[in-house]
Design a protein around this motif. Structure first.
Motif, PDB file in Angstrom:
ATOM      1  N   UNK B  73       6.249  47.877  39.734  1.00  0.00           N
ATOM      2  CA  UNK B  73       4.972  48.474  39.363  1.00  0.00           C
ATOM      3  C   UNK B  73       5.244  49.597  38.359  1.00  0.00           C
ATOM      4  N   UNK B  74       4.177  50.021  37.662  1.00  0.00           N
ATOM      5  CA  UNK B  74       4.322  51.120  36.705  1.00  0.00           C
ATOM      6  C   UNK B  74       3.507  52.324  37.134  1.00  0.00           C
ATOM      7  N   UNK B  75       4.054  53.522  36.902  1.00  0.00           N
ATOM      8  CA  UNK B  75       3.393  54.756  37.321  1.00  0.00           C
ATOM      9  C   UNK B  75       2.536  55.301  36.188  1.00  0.00           C
ATOM     10  N   UNK B  76       1.303  55.737  36.520  1.00  0.00           N
ATOM     11  CA  UNK B  76       0.490  56.400  35.496  1.00  0.00           C
ATOM     12  C   UNK B  76       0.643  57.915  35.598  1.00  0.00           C
ATOM     13  N   UNK B  77      -0.096  58.638  34.763  1.00  0.00           N
ATOM     14  CA  UNK B  77       0.083  60.096  34.705  1.00  0.00           C
ATOM     15  C   UNK B  77      -0.373  60.800  35.979  1.00  0.00           C
ATOM     16  N   UNK B  78      -1.160  60.101  36.793  1.00  0.00           N
ATOM     17  CA  UNK B  78      -1.581  60.702  38.068  1.00  0.00           C
ATOM     18  C   UNK B  78      -0.646  60.371  39.229  1.00  0.00           C
ATOM     19  N   UNK B  79       0.396  59.609  38.956  1.00  0.00           N
ATOM     20  CA  UNK B  79       1.336  59.252  40.015  1.00  0.00           C
ATOM     21  C   UNK B  79       0.944  58.008  40.788  1.00  0.00           C
ATOM     22  N   UNK B  80      -0.003  57.250  40.218  1.00  0.00           N
ATOM     23  CA  UNK B  80      -0.425  56.004  40.879  1.00  0.00           C
ATOM     24  C   UNK B  80       0.343  54.828  40.279  1.00  0.00           C
ATOM     25  N   UNK B  81       0.944  54.017  41.157  1.00  0.00           N
ATOM     26  CA  UNK B  81       1.743  52.864  40.728  1.00  0.00           C
ATOM     27  C   UNK B  81       0.888  51.603  40.811  1.00  0.00           C
ATOM     28  N   UNK B  82       0.910  50.809  39.719  1.00  0.00           N
ATOM     29  CA  UNK B  82       0.077  49.601  39.672  1.00  0.00           C
ATOM     30  C   UNK B  82       0.864  48.474  39.012  1.00  0.00           C
ATOM     31  N   UNK B  83       0.623  47.248  39.447  1.00  0.00           N
ATOM     32  CA  UNK B  83       1.283  46.108  38.805  1.00  0.00           C
ATOM     33  C   UNK B  83       0.847  44.799  39.416  1.00  0.00           C
ATOM     34  N   UNK B  84       1.282  43.718  38.779  1.00  0.00           N
ATOM     35  CA  UNK B  84       0.839  42.386  39.193  1.00  0.00           C
ATOM     36  C   UNK B  84       2.003  41.448  39.475  1.00  0.00           C
ATOM     37  N   UNK B  85       1.710  40.433  40.240  1.00  0.00           N
ATOM     38  CA  UNK B  85       2.652  39.340  40.475  1.00  0.00           C
ATOM     39  C   UNK B  85       2.416  38.235  39.457  1.00  0.00           C
ATOM     40  N   UNK B  86       3.299  37.260  39.459  1.00  0.00           N
ATOM     41  CA  UNK B  86       3.036  35.998  38.761  1.00  0.00           C
ATOM     42  C   UNK B  86       1.917  35.268  39.524  1.00  0.00           C
ATOM     43  N   UNK B  87       1.325  34.231  38.930  1.00  0.00           N
ATOM     44  CA  UNK B  87       0.283  33.483  39.643  1.00  0.00           C
ATOM     45  C   UNK B  87       0.801  32.914  40.970  1.00  0.00           C
ATOM     46  N   UNK B  88      -0.041  33.021  42.007  1.00  0.00           N
ATOM     47  CA  UNK B  88       0.293  32.509  43.334  1.00  0.00           C
ATOM     48  C   UNK B  88      -0.537  31.257  43.612  1.00  0.00           C
ATOM     49  N   UNK B  89      -0.056  30.438  44.529  1.00  0.00           N
ATOM     50  CA  UNK B  89      -0.865  29.282  44.951  1.00  0.00           C
ATOM     51  C   UNK B  89      -2.149  29.753  45.616  1.00  0.00           C
ATOM     52  N   UNK B  90      -3.184  28.928  45.559  1.00  0.00           N
ATOM     53  CA  UNK B  90      -4.420  29.211  46.277  1.00  0.00           C
ATOM     54  C   UNK B  90      -4.131  29.313  47.778  1.00  0.00           C
ATOM     55  N   UNK B  91      -4.874  30.177  48.436  1.00  0.00           N
ATOM     56  CA  UNK B  91      -4.719  30.298  49.892  1.00  0.00           C
ATOM     57  C   UNK B  91      -4.130  31.629  50.301  1.00  0.00           C
ATOM     58  N   UNK B  92      -3.515  31.650  51.470  1.00  0.00           N
ATOM     59  CA  UNK B  92      -3.087  32.880  52.117  1.00  0.00           C
ATOM     60  C   UNK B  92      -1.580  33.097  51.985  1.00  0.00           C
ATOM     61  N   UNK B  93      -1.179  34.323  51.639  1.00  0.00           N
ATOM     62  CA  UNK B  93       0.239  34.637  51.504  1.00  0.00           C
ATOM     63  C   UNK B  93       0.561  35.998  52.121  1.00  0.00           C
ATOM     64  N   UNK B  94       1.749  36.106  52.671  1.00  0.00           N
ATOM     65  CA  UNK B  94       2.262  37.406  53.103  1.00  0.00           C
ATOM     66  C   UNK B  94       2.815  38.171  51.932  1.00  0.00           C
ATOM     67  N   UNK B  95       2.780  39.484  52.040  1.00  0.00           N
ATOM     68  CA  UNK B  95       3.485  40.288  51.044  1.00  0.00           C
ATOM     69  C   UNK B  95       3.743  41.668  51.626  1.00  0.00           C
ATOM     70  N   UNK B  96       4.505  42.471  50.902  1.00  0.00           N
ATOM     71  CA  UNK B  96       4.731  43.855  51.310  1.00  0.00           C
ATOM     72  C   UNK B  96       5.003  44.684  50.058  1.00  0.00           C
TER      73      UNK B  96
END
Lengths: 401, 401
Positions: B73-96
């Motif tokens: 993820x990337x940090x902005x000037x407020x200290x918030x980290x944001x980012x994306x995954x590659x495309x996932x299959x439709x449906x339900x997935x675990x993550x952390x």
């Protein structure tokens, strides 16, 4: 002078929620019922201190955030951070971890809905925990179902406890409508409240008559059905309560200001009276009259109970307010009529809450007015679930007798 | 040469689960049904990329860990980290999330039990999501109750789905015993599986006859009752599946080795046959014979179904194995007798799973042997919940007709 400075610092630490260095803990830490089965932490010791532990090899600072205080953890040579809180009150508390400024759930705990978020909760074993323990007695059912609310124009989720025997007999049962607090939802009483186990045990001991409990979400969301899976958490309206929420959750609670309980009550009143009670009375075997209907709630849920009963004095025969202020006979316009159909007004507080001192007199006023007034103070607890579990345990035996 | 190096690097990145820089995402991200109601993230866009966002001002590195890949993820000037995954299959997935080396749940998601832990899950909206949507149709009930198992010498939790109308009529219903996979528990089918909503919708459309579903925990824990509140998660036995668990969870899954399904089956078989079926048949209105009893499961739960049916060919008339290998008529000793009482053998896989190619021939072998064999391949899904939701949706209409 030296001691005085320490005292000042300590006072500042305790009231300001800053980092605290802990004295050595008694080394009898054990997993608790709210630790995930596959995990080793969190643990609690005989002093009621909470110990957490998490691998975070690259982190600069890791803290345990519980009861409004943040405790620094220490890193070992393997990069695992471990540390303890000060002693906590018996019962259930919310907490979170803070890793380099990020407030996150503890990956070792179970998760509950409270403080307007799903997050970590911890159970500090209580001296009286037997009354909500899972025993080999006949068990009721906690049923999750959905119904359409014409008020909210949405399909809504409701939890309904049916007592042991409900599926085998054909009799009709009385019903308690039981509400959660602010920042909570319909899962609270079943999960952290243990309402079902409290009732199973009371019924097995012959201390309560079997009745149905209906648990809906009174933090009204008009946009649709309350979502997501079960567990839940406790309400945190009591700012400054020593054992309340973790401090300053960064994605934290969004609570209505003072009077929010009253606004919520007006909205929820419509759903309750026009949609929910008719749904329950046409889909479950219940006696649909005032004598067989009770309403109670904790904190905001008790304030909603209070205002709904004042506005609808012909609907409920039993009224329970747990950590929700006082209810006076003078609030009822036609007390003679109310007296004929209302049997019990119950008010409770945790002993560490300010309101505890006032409910005795209010209960006496009810008794003098001709309706049984009952007050209960939960020993050594604050605005928290142990107070409310005990309140239900005291209230339930008074119902429908 | 330059392009070849990039290709090699990219291949290494995709297969090795190392950090990936993402190309720009289409900016139509929205909250999903598994985002907490009060939170803004996680979100998913039309490319099925997952975006997470978390304030962590003091952190050095924050990653999204999903489908076996960690995304920086990337940090902005407020200290918030944001980012994306590659495309996932439709449906339900675990993550952390991973914050400076600590693997933690995303504080913005709902939590499910899977991979032997409660943690974050995300729903990628699917083209066919209507079949498990919450609609304004008659709803059944998902009931949580407890029973005493003489085999495990403990009070155990079980979830029981009763169809719409069960409380109003007096007829007896058939029963499906439906098992979760390895690293999951009895909450999986009700929470991430949406078994209740799948049945409510099928029944409303007249596509399935109403029946009861019993969901217990077959990851046997002899030490006592499965604990904790609801929600749950999916099984991760299929190592190497692209959309399986987060990579290398530091407090992660403890799975039995190969053959674990068989050992679990022998233990669970006793609880099922000696304790659970008798409990269900004496506490619910069910027809207690083979013709009105089905068993199915996903992954390990399907392997258990397989071995329990082979060992008890007189118990179940319908057999479902979802992502659980193949079942051949040659495994049944007395096929003539089995043929008289067994109606359907159903096998399914996700299209991205290796086993998908084999079940067609196995189903044909059953049909040739005189028992209806059915195979189903879920398009463009792997060893994951969308495969199993679809499998139940295909299997249920075949039952008790």
């Amino acid at each position: 002078m030296k001691y005085r400075s320490i005292a000042v610092l300590l006072t500042a630490a305790l009231t300001g929620g800053i980092c605290l260095a802990q004295t050595a803990a008694v080394e009898d830490f054990k997993k608790t019922p709210t630790t995930q089965q596959e995990k080793e932490y969190p643990q609690v010791n005989s002093e009621r201190k909470v110990r957490v532990s998490i691998p975070a090899p690259e982190a600069q600072r890791v803290q345990l955030d519980i009861g409004g205080v943040k405790y620094d953890l220490k890193k070992d040579e393997k990069g695992v951070w471990t540390g303890e809180s000060a002693p906590q009150d018996e019962g259930f508390h919310y907490y979170q971890l803070n890793i380099d400024g990020a407030s996150v759930p503890d990956p070792g705990s179970l998760y509950y809905y409270g403080a307007s978020r799903w997050g970590s909760g911890i159970e500090i074993p209580a001296k009286d925990q037997e009354f909500y323990a899972v025993k080999n007695v006949p068990h009721g059912q906690l049923r999750e179902t959905q119904y359409y609310s014409n008020t909210s124009k949405s399909v809504r989720r409701v939890y309904i406890y049916t007592p042991p025997g409900y599926d085998k007999d054909s009799k009709k049962y009385p019903v308690l409508y039981l509400q959660h607090g602010m920042g909570e939802n319909e899962t609270g009483w079943g999960n952290q409240g243990h309402a079902g186990f409290i009732m199973d045990n009371l019924i097995a001991e012959g201390k309560a008559v079997p009745f149905i409990i209906v648990m809906e979400n009174s933090s009204i969301n008009m946009s649709g059905m309350p979502r997501g899976p079960r567990p839940a958490g406790a309400p945190r309206p009591g700012a400054g309560q020593p054992n309340a929420a973790p401090s300053a959750p960064s994605n934290g609670p969004r609570m209505a200001g003072p009077g929010g309980g009253m606004n919520f009550a007006a909205e929820f009143e419509k759903i309750l009276c026009n949609d929910l009670i008719p749904f329950v009375e046409s889909n479950f075997r219940v006696v649909g009259d005032q004598a067989h209907r009770a309403m109670a709630g904790l904190s905001m849920g008790g304030m909603q109970t209070h205002s709904i009963v004042v506005a609808n004095p012909d609907k409920f025969a039993y009224v329970g307010m747990f950590s929700s202020g006082t209810f006076e006979p003078s609030e009822i316009k036609d007390i003679e009529s109310f007296k004929k159909n209302t049997k019990v007004v119950f008010m409770s507080f945790g002993g560490r809450e300010g309101g505890a001192a006032r409910i005795g007199a209010a209960a006496d006023a009810w008794t003098k007015a001709g309706i049984k007034g009952v007050s209960y103070v939960s020993p050594e607890t604050a605005h928290e679930w142990q107070s409310w579990r005990r309140s239900l345990h005291e209230f339930a035996p008074l119902l429908f007798k």
